[in-house]
Scaffold this active site. Sequence first.
Site, PDB file in Angstrom:
ATOM      1  N   GLN A  50     -60.375 -50.659 -21.800  1.00 18.78           N
ATOM      2  CA  GLN A  50     -59.095 -50.349 -22.427  1.00 18.78           C
ATOM      3  C   GLN A  50     -58.959 -50.950 -23.819  1.00 18.78           C
ATOM      4  OE1 GLN A  50     -56.757 -51.528 -18.727  1.00 18.78           O
ATOM      5  NE2 GLN A  50     -55.542 -49.855 -19.585  1.00 18.78           N
ATOM      6  N   CYS A 106     -50.310 -46.860 -16.411  1.00 22.69           N
ATOM      7  CA  CYS A 106     -51.489 -47.401 -17.075  1.00 22.69           C
ATOM      8  C   CYS A 106     -51.215 -47.506 -18.568  1.00 22.69           C
ATOM      9  CB  CYS A 106     -52.688 -46.483 -16.812  1.00 22.69           C
ATOM     10  SG  CYS A 106     -54.224 -47.034 -17.574  1.00 22.69           S
ATOM     11  N   HIS A 148     -57.053 -50.805  -9.337  1.00 21.57           N
ATOM     12  CA  HIS A 148     -56.740 -50.030 -10.538  1.00 21.57           C
ATOM     13  C   HIS A 148     -57.623 -50.482 -11.704  1.00 21.57           C
ATOM     14  CE1 HIS A 148     -53.802 -47.922 -13.315  1.00 21.57           C
ATOM     15  NE2 HIS A 148     -54.432 -48.725 -14.157  1.00 21.57           N
ATOM     16  N   GLU A 149     -57.702 -51.799 -11.921  1.00 22.21           N
ATOM     17  CA  GLU A 149     -58.513 -52.320 -13.033  1.00 22.21           C
ATOM     18  C   GLU A 149     -60.001 -52.109 -12.766  1.00 22.21           C
ATOM     19  OE1 GLU A 149     -56.994 -52.912 -15.729  1.00 22.21           O
ATOM     20  OE2 GLU A 149     -55.036 -52.915 -14.771  1.00 22.21           O
ATOM     21  N   HIS A 152     -61.210 -48.837 -13.839  1.00 21.09           N
ATOM     22  CA  HIS A 152     -61.477 -48.732 -15.280  1.00 21.09           C
ATOM     23  C   HIS A 152     -62.932 -49.069 -15.613  1.00 21.09           C
ATOM     24  CE1 HIS A 152     -57.758 -47.675 -17.241  1.00 21.09           C
ATOM     25  NE2 HIS A 152     -57.082 -48.608 -16.580  1.00 21.09           N
TER      26      HIS A 152
END
Length: 192
Positions: A50, A106, A148-149, A152
């Site tokens: 990110q 997000c 969730h992370e 990524h």
Amino acid sequence: MILPIVAYGAPVLRKVAKDITPDYKDLAKLIADMWETMYASNGVGLAAPQINRDIRIFVMDSAQIFENQENDEKGQYPDEPGIKRVFINPHVVELEGEEWSYNEGCLSIPKIREDIMRPETVTLEYVDENFEPHTETFNGLTARIIQHEYDHIEGKLFIDYLKPLRKKMLQGKLNDISKGKVRVDYKMTFAK
């Protein structure tokens, strides 16, 4: 230093990230910058892709969710009071428990929130910022943020869990995000 968040459409968000070694250049500064960026963006987690780095690291702080809860919400989740942690080179060992729904958002996909189903618990192998190894099981909101992370660094996004029709309905908004046609109150960089 607050770093720009990479927006939906950037190729780095779809890459599987690489493990790093203890001699990764300026790792302590990178971690400090990730914390500062996450908090400045009102996030509860932030993964390296990110901020345009294809490495396996993320930071998360589920404790702030519990600190900001209303009194009638307290005691709903088994992981209260939450944790604040750095995960380096994490790899999922096991996902367990019933899947449950929670409304996720997000930082890389601003202004879109959707109910996402995820398993109750996740067991991870990872190293901390001192490269000490850990194998731990997490549950509740902490497990959800970790999953969730973790997605990524595996090149996945929460919208990948949506049914095709729902995703199609969001496509216009997603296109606008990738073109920079969205206003956010944090630094963001868009795909060209």
